[in-house]
Design a protein around this motif. Structure first.
Motif, PDB file in Angstrom:
ATOM      1  N   ALA A   4     -10.225   2.005 -14.341  1.00 51.07           N
ATOM      2  CA  ALA A   4      -9.313   2.975 -13.756  1.00 51.07           C
ATOM      3  C   ALA A   4      -9.107   2.642 -12.289  1.00 51.07           C
ATOM      4  O   ALA A   4      -9.885   1.908 -11.677  1.00 51.07           O
ATOM      5  CB  ALA A   4      -9.888   4.385 -13.910  1.00 51.07           C
ATOM      6  N   LEU A  40      -4.364   7.874  -9.444  1.00 47.99           N
ATOM      7  CA  LEU A  40      -3.377   7.451 -10.437  1.00 47.99           C
ATOM      8  C   LEU A  40      -2.234   6.743  -9.733  1.00 47.99           C
ATOM      9  O   LEU A  40      -1.684   7.265  -8.757  1.00 47.99           O
ATOM     10  CB  LEU A  40      -2.844   8.681 -11.182  1.00 47.99           C
ATOM     11  N   HIS A  48       4.321   5.446 -18.321  1.00 44.34           N
ATOM     12  CA  HIS A  48       2.887   5.640 -18.128  1.00 44.34           C
ATOM     13  C   HIS A  48       2.496   6.957 -18.794  1.00 44.34           C
ATOM     14  O   HIS A  48       3.148   7.981 -18.590  1.00 44.34           O
ATOM     15  CB  HIS A  48       2.575   5.692 -16.630  1.00 44.34           C
ATOM     16  N   LEU A  50      -0.372  10.013 -19.665  1.00 45.61           N
ATOM     17  CA  LEU A  50      -1.581  10.723 -19.261  1.00 45.61           C
ATOM     18  C   LEU A  50      -2.086  11.439 -20.506  1.00 45.61           C
ATOM     19  O   LEU A  50      -1.423  12.330 -21.038  1.00 45.61           O
ATOM     20  CB  LEU A  50      -1.242  11.720 -18.150  1.00 45.61           C
ATOM     21  N   LYS A  58      -5.375  17.418 -18.229  1.00 48.74           N
ATOM     22  CA  LYS A  58      -4.074  16.749 -18.225  1.00 48.74           C
ATOM     23  C   LYS A  58      -2.985  17.642 -17.636  1.00 48.74           C
ATOM     24  O   LYS A  58      -2.206  17.208 -16.776  1.00 48.74           O
ATOM     25  CB  LYS A  58      -3.662  16.353 -19.646  1.00 48.74           C
ATOM     26  N   ARG A 230       1.264   1.669 -19.934  1.00 43.95           N
ATOM     27  CA  ARG A 230      -0.075   1.887 -19.388  1.00 43.95           C
ATOM     28  C   ARG A 230      -0.496   3.323 -19.664  1.00 43.95           C
ATOM     29  O   ARG A 230       0.336   4.228 -19.722  1.00 43.95           O
ATOM     30  CB  ARG A 230      -0.096   1.598 -17.887  1.00 43.95           C
ATOM     31  N   THR A 232      -3.524   6.397 -18.812  1.00 42.12           N
ATOM     32  CA  THR A 232      -4.684   6.932 -18.103  1.00 42.12           C
ATOM     33  C   THR A 232      -5.298   8.021 -18.967  1.00 42.12           C
ATOM     34  O   THR A 232      -4.598   8.926 -19.426  1.00 42.12           O
ATOM     35  CB  THR A 232      -4.284   7.507 -16.735  1.00 42.12           C
ATOM     36  N   VAL A 239     -10.892  10.738 -14.332  1.00 45.03           N
ATOM     37  CA  VAL A 239     -10.373   9.570 -15.029  1.00 45.03           C
ATOM     38  C   VAL A 239     -11.515   8.897 -15.776  1.00 45.03           C
ATOM     39  O   VAL A 239     -12.514   8.489 -15.186  1.00 45.03           O
ATOM     40  CB  VAL A 239      -9.717   8.575 -14.049  1.00 45.03           C
ATOM     41  N   GLU A 242      -8.532   3.533 -18.066  1.00 42.62           N
ATOM     42  CA  GLU A 242      -7.121   3.226 -17.833  1.00 42.62           C
ATOM     43  C   GLU A 242      -6.836   1.813 -18.303  1.00 42.62           C
ATOM     44  O   GLU A 242      -7.686   0.922 -18.181  1.00 42.62           O
ATOM     45  CB  GLU A 242      -6.761   3.388 -16.357  1.00 42.62           C
TER      46      GLU A 242
END
Length: 264
Positions: A4, A40, A48, A50, A58, A230, A232, A239, A242
């Motif tokens: 991450a 982030l 991206h 989450l 989140k 990507r 996370t 986190v 990632e």
């Protein structure tokens, strides 16, 4: 497995490669830290995601990035500019626009009228409902272009309340596009959808993401795997991991987090 984003790397990420950066984001409600020191960096032009189990933080993190909430600590940068203390409307004018998990449309207006209202806001004439139809008619062509882009132009005269769930989400995306976002933040774009609607909306997001940066919160991991560059992963407000979907889906910590997640 790619690590991450560490705190020290965020500062170096504030350049032309990253459209949106959260640095050390923390949000405390009473004595409870819902988000703890989250870093982030969303690469420009990427999609991206989450993600995380229920209770991972989140929604709180997303609300910080979209300026619905203000961080207790940390900062948010849009194109390298600190927007942490700006209001949502000011951030939207800078090109960061969000959609909501529950469709934010006017159910008693037609599809075309919904988009036209969003265009009025974009062009500085928003909420002037007393303006004559002739005065706002020039916006109709642009509204139809946006409806064509999201694939529902044939429903232009339909009242929004009559649309299927999938078409309501497409309409919401059209109203978001009316604000000409550079960075789009999508909250659970496929939530509540049947299988028949998920794929069209996924492809729509892929289409409208061209030339833009997209950050989304999404529970449907099939959507995430097919759409996102990507990912996370959050757990307990921090986190956890990632990387690409392949990387995070093979991380034992992520598997454990999903198998043992608790409700929010």
């Amino acid at each position: 497995m790619e690590a991450a984003v560490p705190a020290g790397a965020v500062a170096s990420a504030i350049d032309q490669d990253y459209a949106l950066v959260g640095e050390g984001l923390t949000k405390v409600f009473g004595g409870f830290a819902a988000v703890k020191d989250v870093n982030l960096a969303v690469r420009r032009g990427s999609i991206h995601a989450l993600i995380g189990p229920n209770g991972a933080g989140k929604t709180t993190c997303f609300n910080l990035l979209t300026k619905t909430l203000s961080p207790t600590k940390g900062r948010i940068l849009l194109n390298g500019v600190d927007i942490s203390r700006l209001r949502t409307a000011e951030v939207a004018r800078r090109g960061l626009v969000r959609s909501f998990q529950i469709s934010a449309i006017f159910p008693n207006l037609t599809v075309l009228e919904n988009v036209r209202v969003a265009l009025q806001a974009s062009y500085g004439t928003g909420y002037h409902f007393w303006r004559s139809l002739r005065a706002v008619a020039p916006l109709n062509r642009r509204a139809e272009e946006l409806l064509e882009q999201v694939g529902i132009v044939e429903s232009r005269g339909t009242t929004a309340a009559e649309l299927s769930y999938g078409k309501k989400r497409a309409l919401e995306i059209a109203t978001t596009l009316a604000l000409e976002p550079e960075v789009m933040l999508l909250d659970e774009p496929t939530a509540g959808m049947g299988h028949e609607d998920v794929e069209p909306i996924t492809e729509l997001i892929r289409k409208v993401a061209v030339g833009r940066t997209v950050l989304l919160v999404e529970h449907n991991l099939s959507v995430v795997s097919n759409l996102c560059d990507r990912i996370t992963v959050l757990q307990h407000g921090e986190v956890l991991a990632e990387g690409t979907y392949e990387q995070v889906s093979n991380d034992e910590r992520v598997v454990e987090a999903y198998m043992g997640g608790v409700d929010e």
